[in-house]
Design an enzyme around this catalytic site. Structure first.
Site, PDB file in Angstrom:
ATOM      1  N   CYS A   1      16.169   2.525  -1.784  1.00  0.00           N
ATOM      2  CA  CYS A   1      14.879   2.581  -1.067  1.00  0.00           C
ATOM      3  C   CYS A   1      13.790   3.137  -1.970  1.00  0.00           C
ATOM      4  O   CYS A   1      12.899   3.865  -1.513  1.00  0.00           O
ATOM      5  CB  CYS A   1      14.966   3.397   0.220  1.00  0.00           C
ATOM      6  SG  CYS A   1      16.089   2.710   1.417  1.00  0.00           S
TER       7      CYS A   1
ATOM      8  N   GLN B   1      16.168  15.532   0.625  1.00  0.00           N
ATOM      9  CA  GLN B   1      17.226  15.731  -0.371  1.00  0.00           C
ATOM     10  C   GLN B   1      17.307  17.183  -0.838  1.00  0.00           C
ATOM     11  O   GLN B   1      18.100  17.481  -1.727  1.00  0.00           O
ATOM     12  CB  GLN B   1      16.986  14.827  -1.586  1.00  0.00           C
ATOM     13  CG  GLN B   1      17.105  13.349  -1.276  1.00  0.00           C
ATOM     14  CD  GLN B   1      18.516  12.941  -0.874  1.00  0.00           C
ATOM     15  OE1 GLN B   1      19.494  13.649  -1.146  1.00  0.00           O
ATOM     16  NE2 GLN B   1      18.626  11.814  -0.215  1.00  0.00           N
TER      17      GLN B   1
ATOM     18  N   HIS C   1      10.770   7.827  -1.857  1.00  0.00           N
ATOM     19  CA  HIS C   1      11.589   6.960  -1.009  1.00  0.00           C
ATOM     20  C   HIS C   1      10.632   6.087  -0.194  1.00  0.00           C
ATOM     21  O   HIS C   1       9.521   6.521   0.126  1.00  0.00           O
ATOM     22  CB  HIS C   1      12.389   7.883  -0.079  1.00  0.00           C
ATOM     23  CG  HIS C   1      13.423   7.197   0.754  1.00  0.00           C
ATOM     24  ND1 HIS C   1      13.123   6.544   1.920  1.00  0.00           N
ATOM     25  CD2 HIS C   1      14.764   7.097   0.610  1.00  0.00           C
ATOM     26  CE1 HIS C   1      14.235   6.070   2.456  1.00  0.00           C
ATOM     27  NE2 HIS C   1      15.251   6.393   1.678  1.00  0.00           N
TER      28      HIS C   1
ATOM     29  N   ASP D   1       8.568  15.963   1.635  1.00  0.00           N
ATOM     30  CA  ASP D   1       9.759  15.272   2.120  1.00  0.00           C
ATOM     31  C   ASP D   1      10.951  16.055   1.568  1.00  0.00           C
ATOM     32  O   ASP D   1      11.283  15.955   0.385  1.00  0.00           O
ATOM     33  CB  ASP D   1       9.735  13.830   1.601  1.00  0.00           C
ATOM     34  CG  ASP D   1      11.049  13.101   1.842  1.00  0.00           C
ATOM     35  OD1 ASP D   1      12.032  13.749   2.253  1.00  0.00           O
ATOM     36  OD2 ASP D   1      11.098  11.886   1.594  1.00  0.00           O
TER      37      ASP D   1
ATOM     38  N   LYS E   1      21.858  14.644   6.514  1.00  0.00           N
ATOM     39  CA  LYS E   1      22.102  14.959   5.103  1.00  0.00           C
ATOM     40  C   LYS E   1      22.429  16.442   4.927  1.00  0.00           C
ATOM     41  O   LYS E   1      22.651  16.927   3.836  1.00  0.00           O
ATOM     42  CB  LYS E   1      20.868  14.595   4.269  1.00  0.00           C
ATOM     43  CG  LYS E   1      20.552  13.098   4.285  1.00  0.00           C
ATOM     44  CD  LYS E   1      19.362  12.794   3.435  1.00  0.00           C
ATOM     45  CE  LYS E   1      18.705  11.481   3.776  1.00  0.00           C
ATOM     46  NZ  LYS E   1      19.302  10.321   3.146  1.00  0.00           N
TER      47      LYS E   1
HETATM   48  N1  PMP Z   1      13.287  10.670   1.971  1.00  0.00           N
HETATM   49  C1  PMP Z   1      14.266  10.780   1.081  1.00  0.00           C
HETATM   50  C2  PMP Z   1      13.992  11.426  -0.242  1.00  0.00           C
HETATM   51  C3  PMP Z   1      15.533  10.305   1.386  1.00  0.00           C
HETATM   52  O1  PMP Z   1      16.508  10.405   0.492  1.00  0.00           O
HETATM   53  C4  PMP Z   1      15.761   9.703   2.640  1.00  0.00           C
HETATM   54  C5  PMP Z   1      17.119   9.147   3.023  1.00  0.00           C
HETATM   55  N2  PMP Z   1      17.741   8.438   2.017  1.00  0.00           N
HETATM   56  C6  PMP Z   1      14.703   9.623   3.536  1.00  0.00           C
HETATM   57  C7  PMP Z   1      13.489  10.121   3.168  1.00  0.00           C
HETATM   58  C8  PMP Z   1      14.877   9.009   4.887  1.00  0.00           C
HETATM   59  O2  PMP Z   1      15.721   9.782   5.666  1.00  0.00           O
HETATM   60  P1  PMP Z   1      16.227   9.265   7.078  1.00  0.00           P
HETATM   61  O3  PMP Z   1      16.786   7.905   6.847  1.00  0.00           O
HETATM   62  O4  PMP Z   1      17.257  10.256   7.475  1.00  0.00           O
HETATM   63  O5  PMP Z   1      15.053   9.245   7.980  1.00  0.00           O
END
Ligand code: PMP
Length: 587
Positions: A377, A214, A134, A211, A237
């Site tokens: 993203c 997910q 991401h 990270d 999430k």
């Molecule tokens: N890493 C991953 C794999 C994600 O899916 C996301 C959110 N789509 C993020 C980081 C960022 O998370 P946040 O916007 O809650 O900071």
């Protein structure tokens, strides 16, 4: 790493209807259809227990923490620190102080990149990421690499979306300082073998940040068993509030790192000659934190744990399998991401007939079905897959077979409808002749009046949407030769080209052709074309297009990127009109 596939886990009773009953939002409607929420990878809905924990906190227990001599402040402090303990148990941290509250995964990663990265990275050092990441696990490292001279290396993937671990092992070297990797890909659902990845990095002395954005809501997390050095995730999430997240870090690492931000609560003593910092975790929590968020997150963890992550994982796995089978049956739909081990994320594109992901998302929305379309993203990953975007359905604990059924049925209809439309070849043949459209009424204001009347007789947004599509279908074709870089309009999520000119033989009549790969955008182009093509520059400049679009309700029903795209097209026309407006002072 696999999730829970033991016979006991798959057989465990999981009453999805009882779960659904705890989410009032699932009983609402969108566009007059019962809501089907399949965007859990972006953010999960909140059960009543979480909302009530937050509201109980605000209604009866709120005060600022840590600083109050009075009971209420002590209560709030206790709840906040109990939330930290709850998080620590949830991920099996050795102690609560290793769990820092942040705004979410993004901030957690930025914290490590800024604090640890600035302290430890230097020219020639390497940070290993993967192609699945991401943007929030890419850009913070790019920023720190730029400032320190460190270099980023990227683990490739195969066509199924699995990491190529051989390449990773070859990349590891004494120069590797950190490996930052997602446990689950948000775009494809690939579950990465993080335990192996961590062990290999440790063997050459590198640290690993996982990270877990997910992962945490979909399988059990044990940071000690993984031996992760840092682990980041977001509350929202995980069925918890937005604006709260966690960074886990091993104590010896966090102790040695400089503060990320300065302010109240993170100091031991402040003077203008010397400031000393607080112990963990306060050193990294400057300012008043999101106390209610932490309380809500703890409630979410309690709630999810009570359901049993094993049962949740088995339930979502069954939905994923069923949805994969159903979508694979739709001719012309291509699934993206077929990794060996996947979480409940399904990405796809329409190959034949080609349907933009934006149109698929908009059509599904009109059926009450929420999916995400775009690059998620993950632009480097999209490039690797050879697409600019995918449509994505992602499952949560409350999704059921009916949701899968509705998705598959609605998508099949979207494909069938697209197949009935006149072929691209015909459009291309028509496009051989360049026909710039002329004015449809005396001025943009007069056209606006006609469009206003048209929209007024259409009672709801689905019908207006259909009307827009029909307008788009009548767009004069734009020859391929005009789809040049200069005519590309940036700021739109889909591919948009706009070629404008002053009508030959006139001084100030502007006319234009435009095209886009998404029906909904073609509809918007058609609106613009009716309004402006063939009109005089001064009349175009005198007309407030954004106010008109707002009046039509377009700003409520279009996403920000689409609105920006429309604004970008209108702006380009205004700029051109500005060049040709007759100068009133000219002799
Ligand atoms: N890493 C991953 C794999 C994600 O899916 C996301 C959110 N789509 C993020 C980081 C960022 O998370 P946040 O916007 O809650 O900071």
């Amino acid at each position: 790493m696999t999730r829970f596939r033991s016979p006991a886990a798959t057989a465990s009773p999981f009453d999805v209807e009882a779960v659904r009953a705890q989410f009032p939002i699932l009983a609402t409607q969108a566009h007059g259809r019962p809501l089907v929420y399949l965007d859990n990878a972006a953010s999960a809905q909140k059960p009543r227990a979480v909302v009530e924990a937050v509201s109980d906190y605000y209604l009866g227990k709120h005060a600022n923490i840590h600083r109050g001599a009075y009971l209420l402040s002590q209560t709030a402090t206790r709840l906040y620190e109990e939330a930290r303990e709850r998080v620590a148990r949830f991920i099996n941290a050795a102690e609560p102080a290793e769990c820092l509250f942040t705004r979410g995964t993004t901030e957690s990663i930025n914290l490590v990149a800024s604090s640890w990265g600035m302290q430890h990275l230097g020219p020639g050092d390497e940070i290993i990421l993967s192609l699945l990441e991401h943007h929030s696990n890419i850009v913070p490292w790019q920023l720190v690499a730029e400032r320190t001279g460190a270099r980023i290396r990227v683990i490739p993937i195969d066509d199924a979306g699995d990491l190529q671990l051989d390449a990773y092992y070859q990349m590891l070297s004494p120069r590797t300082r950190l490996v930052a990797i997602g446990q689950v890909s948000n775009a494809l659902g690939t579950i990465n073998p993080v335990a192996e990845i961590i062990a290999a990095a440790h063997a050459i002395g590198a640290l690993v940040l996982i990270d877990g954005a997910q992962w945490v809501a979909h399988g059990r997390t044990d940071v000690q068993a993984l031996d992760a050095d840092f682990y980041a995730f977001s509350g929202h999430k995980l069925y918890g509030p937005t604006g709260i997240g966690v960074l886990y870090g091993k104590r010896r690492l966090l102790d040695a790192m400089p503060p990320y931000q300065g302010g109240g609560d993170m100091i031991a003593h402040v003077s203008f000659t010397e400031t000393t910092f607080a112990e963990l975790p306060n050193k990294f929590e400057a300012g008043t934190p999101h106390i209610a968020g932490a309380v809500g997150l703890a409630a979410a963890i309690d709630w999810l744990d009570a359901l049993g992550l094993e049962a949740v994982a088995a339930h979502e796995d069954a939905l994923l399998r069923e949805a994969t089978t159903r979508l694979a049956e739709i001719p012309g739909l291509e699934l993206k991401g077929t990794a060996r081990d996947k979480a409940g994320v399904l990405s796809w594109v329409a190959v034949d007939p080609p349907i933009s992901t934006l149109d698929m998302g908009t059509r599904l929305d009109l059926e009450g079905i929420c999916v995400r379309t775009g690059h998620h993203c993950c632009e480097p990953l999209m490039d690797r897959l050879g697409v600019t975007s995918t449509a994505r359905a992602s499952f949560g604990v409350y999704n059921n077979r009916d949701d899968v059924e509705r998705l598959a049925g609605a998508l099949a209809e979207v494909f069938a409808r697209a197949r009935r439309r006149p072929g691209a070849e015909r459009a291309a043949a028509i496009a051989e002749t360049i026909a710039y459209p002329g004015a449809v009424a005396a001025s943009p204001a007069a056209v606006a009046e006609e469009i206003r009347e048209l929209f007024e007789v259409l009672p709801d947004w689905p019908m207006r949407y259909q009307q827009l599509i029909e307008l788009g279908e009548g767009l004069p074709a734009m020859p391929e030769g005009l789809k040049t870089r200069a005519n590309f309009v940036s700021g739109c999520q889909s591919q948009v080209y706009l070629a404008a000119r002053v009508r030959p033989g006139t001084d100030d009549v502007i006319e234009f052709l435009a095209d886009a790969d998404a029906d909904i955008v073609r509809g918007l182009i058609a609106l613009l074309q009716r309004l402006f093509s063939g009109q005089r520059a001064a009349d175009i400049l005198a007309f407030d297009a954004s106010a008109f679009f707002a009046e039509l309700g377009l700003d409520q029903h279009l996403s920000l990127t689409r609105r920006n795209g429309l604004a970008a097209m209108a702006q380009r026309l205004r700029e051109l009109a500005g060049l040709y407006r007759p100068d009133p002072d000219a002799p």
